[in-house]
Design a protein around this motif. Structure first.
Motif, PDB file in Angstrom:
ATOM      1  N   ILE A 150       9.560   5.097  -1.980  1.00  8.20           N
ATOM      2  CA  ILE A 150       9.077   3.935  -2.720  1.00  8.20           C
ATOM      3  C   ILE A 150       7.757   3.474  -2.085  1.00  8.20           C
ATOM      4  O   ILE A 150       7.672   3.322  -0.867  1.00  8.20           O
ATOM      5  N   ASP A 151       6.749   3.241  -2.898  1.00 14.98           N
ATOM      6  CA  ASP A 151       5.472   2.698  -2.425  1.00 14.98           C
ATOM      7  C   ASP A 151       5.651   1.189  -2.279  1.00 14.98           C
ATOM      8  O   ASP A 151       5.450   0.433  -3.224  1.00 14.98           O
ATOM      9  N   VAL A 152       6.036   0.760  -1.094  1.00 12.77           N
ATOM     10  CA  VAL A 152       6.371  -0.642  -0.851  1.00 12.77           C
ATOM     11  C   VAL A 152       5.147  -1.540  -1.005  1.00 12.77           C
ATOM     12  O   VAL A 152       5.260  -2.662  -1.498  1.00 12.77           O
ATOM     13  N   LEU A 153       3.971  -1.071  -0.613  1.00  5.53           N
ATOM     14  CA  LEU A 153       2.761  -1.874  -0.803  1.00  5.53           C
ATOM     15  C   LEU A 153       2.571  -2.188  -2.281  1.00  5.53           C
ATOM     16  O   LEU A 153       2.280  -3.321  -2.654  1.00  5.53           O
ATOM     17  N   PHE A 154       2.781  -1.200  -3.141  1.00  8.65           N
ATOM     18  CA  PHE A 154       2.672  -1.422  -4.578  1.00  8.65           C
ATOM     19  C   PHE A 154       3.727  -2.408  -5.063  1.00  8.65           C
ATOM     20  O   PHE A 154       3.431  -3.305  -5.845  1.00  8.65           O
ATOM     21  N   VAL A 155       4.952  -2.258  -4.590  1.00  9.12           N
ATOM     22  CA  VAL A 155       6.023  -3.155  -5.025  1.00  9.12           C
ATOM     23  C   VAL A 155       5.665  -4.604  -4.692  1.00  9.12           C
ATOM     24  O   VAL A 155       5.781  -5.486  -5.523  1.00  9.12           O
TER      25      VAL A 155
END
Length: 111
Positions: free
Chosen positions: A61-66
């Motif tokens: 999961i791209d946490v920065l994007f989330v």
């Protein structure tokens, strides 16, 4: 954090989960929570802790994007498992394998 921000975060979390090809149950299990808890995050009713975000990052999961809506630099850490497998196949193959993967990529490109 406003309810609107949590809702946007939840929507991005849901899209990231879909991008990496995980069901709610699979991602919830990886995070050590039940599906209902994950559903509340995806609906924007609650936010996930840093510990949970770390577990999500380990699943691709791209946490920065989330959290921010901005994509992190495309790195291996943000690839879905299937994407990571294709990259590894590319790296490990010879000229013929790379030619085959390149041809497949051309066929799959949207017109």
């Amino acid at each position: 954090m406003s309810a609107g921000n949590l809702q946007q975060i939840g929507e991005r979390l849901k899209s990231e989960r879909a991008r990496v090809g995980l069901s709610q149950v699979a991602l919830a299990d990886a995070c050590g929570v039940n599906r209902g808890t994950l559903a509340t995050w995806e609906k924007g009713e609650q936010g996930a802790s840093a510990q949970i975000l770390f577990a999500m990052a380990e699943q691709g999961i791209d946490v920065l994007f989330v959290v921010t809506g901005k994509r992190s630099n495309e790195s291996e850490a943000t690839l879905a498992p299937a994407e990571r497998a294709l990259l590894q196949a590319w790296r490990e193959s010879g000229d013929k394998g790379r030619a085959l993967l390149s041809a497949a990529a051309e066929v799959l490109k949207p017109e």
